[in-house]
Design an enzyme around this catalytic site. Structure first.
Site, PDB file in Angstrom:
ATOM      1  N   SER A 205      -9.602   2.696   0.403  1.00  0.00           N
ATOM      2  CA  SER A 205      -8.277   2.659   0.689  1.00  0.00           C
ATOM      3  C   SER A 205      -7.765   3.556   1.675  1.00  0.00           C
ATOM      4  CB  SER A 205      -7.642   2.852  -0.802  1.00  0.00           C
ATOM      5  OG  SER A 205      -6.400   2.080  -0.919  1.00  0.00           O
ATOM      6  N   HIS A 338      -9.369  -2.834  -7.061  1.00  0.00           N
ATOM      7  CA  HIS A 338      -9.312  -1.859  -5.880  1.00  0.00           C
ATOM      8  C   HIS A 338     -10.243  -1.128  -6.008  1.00  0.00           C
ATOM      9  CE1 HIS A 338      -7.766  -0.629  -2.275  1.00  0.00           C
ATOM     10  NE2 HIS A 338      -6.935   0.393  -2.609  1.00  0.00           N
TER      11      HIS A 338
HETATM   12  C1  MCU Z   1      -5.198   0.278   1.103  1.00  0.00           C
HETATM   13  O1  MCU Z   1      -4.906   1.772   0.921  1.00  0.00           O
HETATM   14  C2  MCU Z   1      -3.351   2.036   0.496  1.00  0.00           C
HETATM   15  C3  MCU Z   1      -2.322   1.359   0.890  1.00  0.00           C
HETATM   16  O2  MCU Z   1      -2.551   1.387   2.408  1.00  0.00           O
HETATM   17  C4  MCU Z   1      -1.222   1.914   0.436  1.00  0.00           C
HETATM   18  O3  MCU Z   1       0.092   1.380   0.904  1.00  0.00           O
HETATM   19  C5  MCU Z   1      -0.986   1.882  -1.140  1.00  0.00           C
HETATM   20  O4  MCU Z   1      -0.080   2.590  -1.563  1.00  0.00           O
HETATM   21  O5  MCU Z   1      -2.287   2.754  -1.297  1.00  0.00           O
HETATM   22  C6  MCU Z   1      -3.461   2.307  -0.932  1.00  0.00           C
HETATM   23  C7  MCU Z   1      -4.175   3.193  -1.417  1.00  0.00           C
HETATM   24  O6  MCU Z   1      -4.712   4.292  -1.064  1.00  0.00           O
HETATM   25  O7  MCU Z   1      -4.723   3.204  -3.000  1.00  0.00           O
HETATM   26  C8  MCU Z   1      -5.622   3.924  -3.515  1.00  0.00           C
END
Ligand code: MCU
Length: 388
Positions: A205, A338
């Site tokens: 992420s 996720h």
């Molecule tokens: C996918 O990574 C991020 C994303 O870019 C953000 O917009 C969201 O808030 O959080 C994601 C993440 O890190 O989830 C753990």
């Protein structure tokens, strides 16, 4: 006649030289184009319009891509500080970096397999959310400590900024990559039973964006394993904008600059006009060439599955042009939470780890291109040459 004898000799000599030597004569610009271009920028043209024809040209092109992406998105990636020292105690490596009369220290924890090393290792941002196989060490890296990612108020906080100043242009992704670079410095000096030439980097992420940027900026990383990085990682800004305009709930540059401090402040100027960036993220993959890169994605709208697929297809065109098509793959799959690694991506990950970290040259990493339907031709107006 004369030239037909000399030229192949010259070409072989130049290509056999190490990357640093091949890049020595590159002309790297300090200003970068901001001409609007809805298509993904051509990775085979220098900014001055000349063609990239050889692998040596491409290595130089990568230097200007790196300079541009640092200037417009990431902020400056500093060279090795004047002093870096490291000590190993138990499973902890403590690292001190000094520059300009200031010092910062941080540590990473190391879990090595039993048996005789040296072992390859995977540096995990936070904690690994991929299965790390037996035979591979895990180095747990607290990236948040190097560069905070707690929203806008955390800009300029963390060990990196303690050393270089809170006003340094780097965003958190760049600060973390600097930390990874220092971990490799440490592996080269302490005897942690780890082979510094067989180190991978992973994160999921937001930390996946970080792992991707570390693989791109840190040339000593042998394998990049960004997981579900989405926008700011495996997605291309331009394709994400195009998806957004089609009504998708997808993260774009205009949203990301307000959410957190992953990018440089410099990026704010491009947030609503990503089509004026000199590069896009297919070239972030290109910066890893010829090293290993396996991009793991999910099919969550916010990550932009069509964008990551099209973008990484373009990335694979770059690897192919360089003559190393099997050194990069992307594996996207849906229907899982996720950052919870699904079993249907296991064989793709295993093949890449076997080849690039465990030294199994026969591991089959060919043609791994999995994701939703996305036609890369819709987003490019160039064709890839075969670099000589
Ligand atoms: C996918 O990574 C991020 C994303 O870019 C953000 O917009 C969201 O808030 O959080 C994601 C993440 O890190 O989830 C753990």
């Amino acid at each position: 006649m004369k030239y037909s004898i000399i030229l192949p000799f010259l070409a072989t000599t130049i290509l056999a030289a190490p990357l640093e030597q091949r890049q020595a004569a590159c002309k790297v610009p300090t200003t970068f184009p901001t001409t609007a271009n809805a298509k993904l920028p051509n990775p085979f043209k220098f900014f001055d319009g000349t063609d990239v024809k050889t692998k040596a040209d491409f290595d130089c092109k990568n230097q200007e891509v790196s300079a541009a992406i640092q200037n417009q998105e990431l902020g400056t990636f500093p060279p090795k500080p004047s002093t870096v020292t490291a000590t190993l105690s138990g499973g902890t490596i403590s690292i001190t970096a000094s520059e300009g009369g200031k010092s910062v220290s941080f540590s990473v924890s190391v879990k090595t397999p039993s048996g005789t090393g040296p072992f390859p290792a995977i540096i995990a941002y936070g904690a690994a959310s991929i299965p790390v196989p037996a035979g591979v060490a895990t180095i747990t890296f607290n990236n948040d400590q190097i560069g905070a990612q707690q929203g806008q108020n955390s800009r300029g906080q963390g060990k990196f900024f303690d050393l270089y100043g809170s006003g340094h242009s780097a965003g958190a992704l760049t600060a973390w990559a600097w930390g990874v670079d220092r971990v490799i410095d440490a592996l080269e000096t302490v005897n942690a039973n780890i082979d510094p030439k067989r180190v991978g980097v992973t994160g999921c992420s937001r930390n996946g964006k970080g792992a991707f940027v570390a693989a791109a900026l840190v040339q000593r990383i042998a394998l990049g394993i960004p997981q579900e990085s989405g926008s700011g990682g495996a997605a291309c800004w331009r394709v994400s904008d195009s998806e957004k305009s089609k009504g998708k709930n997808i993260q774009t540059s205009s949203q990301i600059v307000g959410e957190n401090v992953w990018f440089s402040k410099n990026f704010n100027a491009f947030s609503t006009k990503s089509n004026t960036l000199a590069t896009d993220h297919h070239q972030l993959a290109g910066m890893v060439v010829p090293r290993g890169l396996i991009v793991i994605e999910n099919e969550i709208d916010w990550l932009g599955p069509v964008s990551t697929t099209a973008c990484m297809k373009a990335g694979r065109l770059i690897y192919k042009a360089y003559g190393v098509p099997d050194n990069m793959g992307f594996t996207g799959s849906g229907n899982h939470n996720h950052c919870s690694f699904p079993s249907n991506q296991q064989s793709d990950l295993t093949a890449y780890i076997n080849k690039f970290l465990l030294g199994q040259s026969s591991a089959n990493t060919a043609n791994i291109e999995k994701g939703p339907t996305a036609n890369v031709a819709d987003y490019i107006d160039w064709t890839a040459p075969t670099l000589s």
